[in-house]
Design a protein around this motif. Structure first.
Motif, PDB file in Angstrom:
ATOM      1  N   ALA A 160      38.586  47.434  38.886  1.00  0.00           N
ATOM      2  CA  ALA A 160      38.265  46.319  39.779  1.00  0.00           C
ATOM      3  C   ALA A 160      38.897  45.018  39.307  1.00  0.00           C
ATOM      4  CB  ALA A 160      36.744  46.161  39.874  1.00  0.00           C
ATOM      5  N   GLU A 161      38.961  44.824  37.989  1.00  0.00           N
ATOM      6  CA  GLU A 161      39.561  43.600  37.452  1.00  0.00           C
ATOM      7  C   GLU A 161      41.007  43.453  37.889  1.00  0.00           C
ATOM      8  OE1 GLU A 161      39.813  40.277  36.271  1.00  0.00           O
ATOM      9  OE2 GLU A 161      38.151  40.993  35.004  1.00  0.00           O
ATOM     10  N   GLU A 162      41.805  44.492  37.706  1.00  0.00           N
ATOM     11  CA  GLU A 162      43.225  44.409  38.034  1.00  0.00           C
ATOM     12  C   GLU A 162      43.485  44.545  39.531  1.00  0.00           C
ATOM     13  OE1 GLU A 162      45.522  43.516  36.023  1.00  0.00           O
ATOM     14  OE2 GLU A 162      44.543  43.725  34.066  1.00  0.00           O
ATOM     15  N   LEU A 163      42.565  45.161  40.231  1.00  0.00           N
ATOM     16  CA  LEU A 163      42.689  45.296  41.686  1.00  0.00           C
ATOM     17  C   LEU A 163      42.280  44.008  42.396  1.00  0.00           C
ATOM     18  CD1 LEU A 163      43.296  47.343  43.984  1.00  0.00           C
ATOM     19  CD2 LEU A 163      40.914  48.090  43.815  1.00  0.00           C
ATOM     20  N   ASP A 164      41.601  43.136  41.677  1.00  0.00           N
ATOM     21  CA  ASP A 164      41.027  41.920  42.266  1.00  0.00           C
ATOM     22  C   ASP A 164      40.085  42.274  43.410  1.00  0.00           C
ATOM     23  OD1 ASP A 164      41.907  39.674  40.737  1.00  0.00           O
ATOM     24  OD2 ASP A 164      43.936  40.013  41.495  1.00  0.00           O
ATOM     25  N   ALA A 165      39.285  43.298  43.171  1.00  0.00           N
ATOM     26  CA  ALA A 165      38.289  43.726  44.158  1.00  0.00           C
ATOM     27  C   ALA A 165      37.015  42.918  43.991  1.00  0.00           C
ATOM     28  CB  ALA A 165      37.991  45.211  43.975  1.00  0.00           C
ATOM     29  N   ASP A 166      36.202  42.934  45.021  1.00  0.00           N
ATOM     30  CA  ASP A 166      34.858  42.390  44.904  1.00  0.00           C
ATOM     31  C   ASP A 166      33.964  43.495  44.360  1.00  0.00           C
ATOM     32  OD1 ASP A 166      33.052  40.005  45.828  1.00  0.00           O
ATOM     33  OD2 ASP A 166      31.987  41.834  46.402  1.00  0.00           O
ATOM     34  N   ASN A 206      42.442  35.212  32.296  1.00  0.00           N
ATOM     35  CA  ASN A 206      42.210  35.197  33.741  1.00  0.00           C
ATOM     36  C   ASN A 206      41.210  36.252  34.196  1.00  0.00           C
ATOM     37  OD1 ASN A 206      44.101  33.085  34.130  1.00  0.00           O
ATOM     38  ND2 ASN A 206      45.783  34.563  34.089  1.00  0.00           N
ATOM     39  N   PHE A 207      40.584  36.955  33.243  1.00  0.00           N
ATOM     40  CA  PHE A 207      39.598  37.963  33.624  1.00  0.00           C
ATOM     41  C   PHE A 207      38.428  37.313  34.364  1.00  0.00           C
ATOM     42  CE2 PHE A 207      40.632  40.990  29.830  1.00  0.00           C
ATOM     43  CZ  PHE A 207      41.723  41.480  30.517  1.00  0.00           C
ATOM     44  N   THR A 208      37.980  37.984  35.410  1.00  0.00           N
ATOM     45  CA  THR A 208      36.781  37.543  36.135  1.00  0.00           C
ATOM     46  C   THR A 208      35.651  38.553  36.047  1.00  0.00           C
ATOM     47  OG1 THR A 208      37.606  38.506  38.210  1.00  0.00           O
ATOM     48  CG2 THR A 208      38.143  36.184  37.772  1.00  0.00           C
TER      49      THR A 208
END
Length: 719
Positions: free
Chosen positions: A83-89, A195-197
């Protein structure tokens, strides 16, 4: 239709390299959890963007986990990486078990599909991030082509694909099919950690809710129409075989379908569990003990002591140990520590459901730690090609190493029972708690003999350690799992020797949560504590001085001392503290305990402070939970647990009444601190276990004046 109402049915799903047909069988009262695959109500076929990422038309993303989930958190951890690299919710993320495929889903740490050695996140960190980044690039490429814009102008934020200039926006689902048909990029850039969310944030585990309210599906919940229950009668002695059996009383019980000998014992087939249990108890079996292990635990320990007088296998040998231990002006110390057999005792005993389809293929439902090995075992026993065997992975109620058996002996027994049944009806093969506790595959008995010395300045000048026990790996040459944590101890001791004696025994053994570190950490940290005491040194300060060349050991030890206010906090009357620090599976853990004595003289642990350095903390919530769980698991074992063989070799213990776990009222308060790190992540499933035993033993020695020389501690108390 709710998927849980389908029993049995056929359901098609995409898995990695193509369409796979599987049988989904769920208990009538079970509902498919989010972790079982797609979101409820989702319509349309899901598209595989690679072997690990699947996108549905409703924008949900399912991550295929190559690692089994039995409470340690890989379902959530691996999904976080994608999910982190996919920029998924996060709300759109789901997880499902990957199918058995040794090459596609192999553990990069040991080259075959499996879970163990606290490697799930460590071996998957780069791989799963790359899978997410690749899937994102494919979705962006598909959107760019459809919108006739440059891919460089497209952004992805919380699962939404956007082109700012044109105002176009979409979820993942609209482009999933097109993306699956595009050529994956050979190289993708991964995020800068700054930049990790999602990585590094506390996150609720995906499987927790359904496990809490009973919706989660385990193998025990899996039912099939016309299903038989199979239970096997085993010998009381390891290595015994069936000489003769009288099954007349068992066959007379209503509901018994058949009784058949198999290589592992005698299998009873019945219409329900109670009948199978009753019939198994009614069997009269004459066992051949000619090749059985008949020594008692005490005889085994005595034999080990005798063997340790001979020449062993050198695991570490630096300096002049003999000269150091014989030099003038030293204060010497020696000890023997005996470690018992330990059972794993997971909450869910071993079980499996096997079904033969009309085309001769076989479906197996179980919580498989090594699905490729289980697949091969079923194929070998049942006489089918491995490609005809499907392993349908279930959640598992714990393992601690129990399900990670060489050559899948449990699955071979289940397959043998299935074959003996004729394979015309589905069969659920089950072990009871008693089967599991008495079934072997224990942490081996070990005997440690250690000699050490300090000089007039208080320096530790010599350390000579002998370790006797079975090779878990079955080696004749040195087995590193016998000596890990001792031969590579981090302390600056110039004269050090560690010798292993790899004994032969008829009791099957296996890795137990933290493997060799279960005993080496205890032996090293308790003996070191005694040497520091002889030298008049503080346990923390003395260790810090010896760890000058190991900054990560120093980091966790300094942190835990700070957390506990070591050396400054006023202790209540009757309270003492103990400390231990240990590295296992490349993770560094230091623990301090505060303990008093209960009415029996055993330590009552009031609080535990724990500092852990496991590299990048993918999910701090899971790391803390694993430290807490490891502390509870290890504490129960060192206080209470042992598997004993009687004279004649039979196992004494049978269930939680005499092989007890830590009670909830005995669990101390645990405070965990995670050391910030940019190092690659390492494992957390096991490293919380090794330090708790020696930390407690060191506190108990200060309370009583007695060193621990035999585990469990309850046994040492009366020795």
């Amino acid at each position: 239709m709710d998927i849980a109402t389908i029993r049995p049915s056929r359901r098609a799903f995409l898995a990695g390299t193509g369409l796979v047909i599987g049988v989904t069988l769920l208990a009538p009262n079970a509902r498919a959890a989010l972790i079982q695959g797609a979101k409820e109500g989702a319509e349309g076929q899901q598209a595989d963007l690679n072997a690990f990422v699947r996108v549905a038309p409703d924008n949900t993303v399912t991550v295929l986990s190559k690692h089994i989930e039995f409470g340690q958190g890989p379902y959530t951890g691996l999904t976080t990486l994608v999910a982190e690299e996919l920029d998924a919710d996060w709300s759109q993320m789901r997880v499902a078990a990957a199918p058995a495929n040794q090459e596609l889903y192999k553990n990069l740490a040991f080259g075959l599909q499996g879970t163990g050695g606290s490697t799930s996140i460590a071996n998957s960190y780069g791989q799963m991030r790359k899978a997410g980044a690749t899937a994102k690039a494919m979705l962006v490429a598909a959107a760019a082509k459809d919108w006739n814009v440059s891919a460089d102008e497209i952004t992805v934020v919380k699962g939404r694909i956007r082109h700012e200039k044109s105002g176009k926006e979409s979820g993942f689902g609209a482009f999933a099919d097109k993306a699956a048909k595009t050529e994956p990029p050979k190289d993708v850039a991964l995020k800068d950690p700054k930049n990790f969310t999602l990585i590094g944030q506390d996150r609720h585990k995906l499987d927790t809710d359904d496990k809490t309210d009973g919706k989660a599906v385990f193998t025990l919940d899996v039912l099939a129409d016309d299903m038989l229950i199979a239970m096997v009668a085993h010998a009381d002695h390891f290595g015994a075989t069936v000489k003769a059996v009288d099954d007349s009383a068992a066959r007379a019980i209503k509901g018994v379908v058949d009784v058949k000998p198999i290589p592992q014992g005698v299998a009873v087939f019945a219409e329900d569990t109670f009948t199978a249990l009753k019939a198994r108890a009614a069997l009269k079996i004459d066992w051949d003990l000619s090749k059985a292990e008949t020594r008692s635990s005490q005889q085994i320990v005595d034999d080990y002591r005798a063997e340790m007088k001979g020449k062993g296998l050198k695991a570490a040998n630096k300096g002049d140990v003999d000269g150091a231990l014989a030099s003038e002006g030293i204060t010497s110390l020696d000890t023997e520590i005996v470690f018992p057999f330990l059972a794993h005792a997971p909450m869910e005993p071993l079980d499996a459901v096997l079904i033969r389809a009309a085309d001769g293929s076989i479906d197996c439902y179980n919580g498989s730690q090594f699905p490729g090995q289980d697949q091969k075992a079923i194929a070998d026993i049942c006489g089918v090609d491995p490609s005809k065997v499907r392993i349908n992975m279930q959640l598992a109620g714990g393992s601690f190493g129990r399900r990670a058996q060489f050559g899948s002996p449990y699955m071979r027994e289940a397959a043998a029972a299935f074959k003996a049944s004729g394979m015309t009806r589905p069969v659920k093969h089950m072990w009871t708690r008693e089967d599991d506790i008495r079934g072997g595959f224990y942490r081996p008995i070990y005997v440690h003999s250690i000699k050490g010395a300090v000089d007039k300045t208080g320096a530790i000048v010599g350390w000579d350690q002998k370790i006797a026990g079975q090779s878990i790996m079955g080696k004749d040459e040195l087995d590193e799992t016998t000596v890990e944590g001792a031969s590579d101890m981090p302390y600056a001791i110039d004269n050090l020797r560690v010798v292993a004696y790899q004994t032969k025994l008829g009791v099957p053994v296996l890795w137990w949560r933290s493997v060799g570190h279960t005993h080496t950490a205890f032996a090293v940290e308790t003996f070191l504590d005694r040497l520091l005491e002889r030298a008049g040194k503080d346990p923390v300060e003395g260790r810090l001085a010896l760890l000058k060349d190991s900054p990560r050991h120093l980091g966790v030890l300094k942190k835990v001392a700070e957390m506990a206010d070591w050396g400054h906090a006023a202790l209540p009357d009757g309270h003492q503290r103990g400390v231990a620090v240990h590295k296992s599976f490349n993770t560094y853990v230091a623990e301090i305990v505060e303990a008093s004595l209960d009415d029996t003289g055993l330590p009552k642990v009031q609080k535990v402070w724990c500092a852990v350095d496991c590299g990048v903390a993918v999910n701090p919530n899971i790391i803390k939970a694993q430290m807490e769980g490891g502390i509870g698991y290890g504490l129960g074992a060192i206080l209470f647990d042992a598997i004993d063989l009687t004279d004649g070799g039979a196992v004494v213990q049978s269930n939680f009444n005499d092989y007890r776990s830590l009670r909830i009222t005995e669990m101390p308060h645990v405070e965990v601190a995670i050391i910030p790190s940019s190092e690659a992540p390492t494992g957390v499933g096991e490293p919380g276990v090794p330090p708790i035993g020696p930390a407690v033993a060191n506190a108990w020695r200060r309370l009583t004046g007695r060193p621990v020389q035999r585990l469990p501690l309850s046994r040492d108390l009366v020795a």
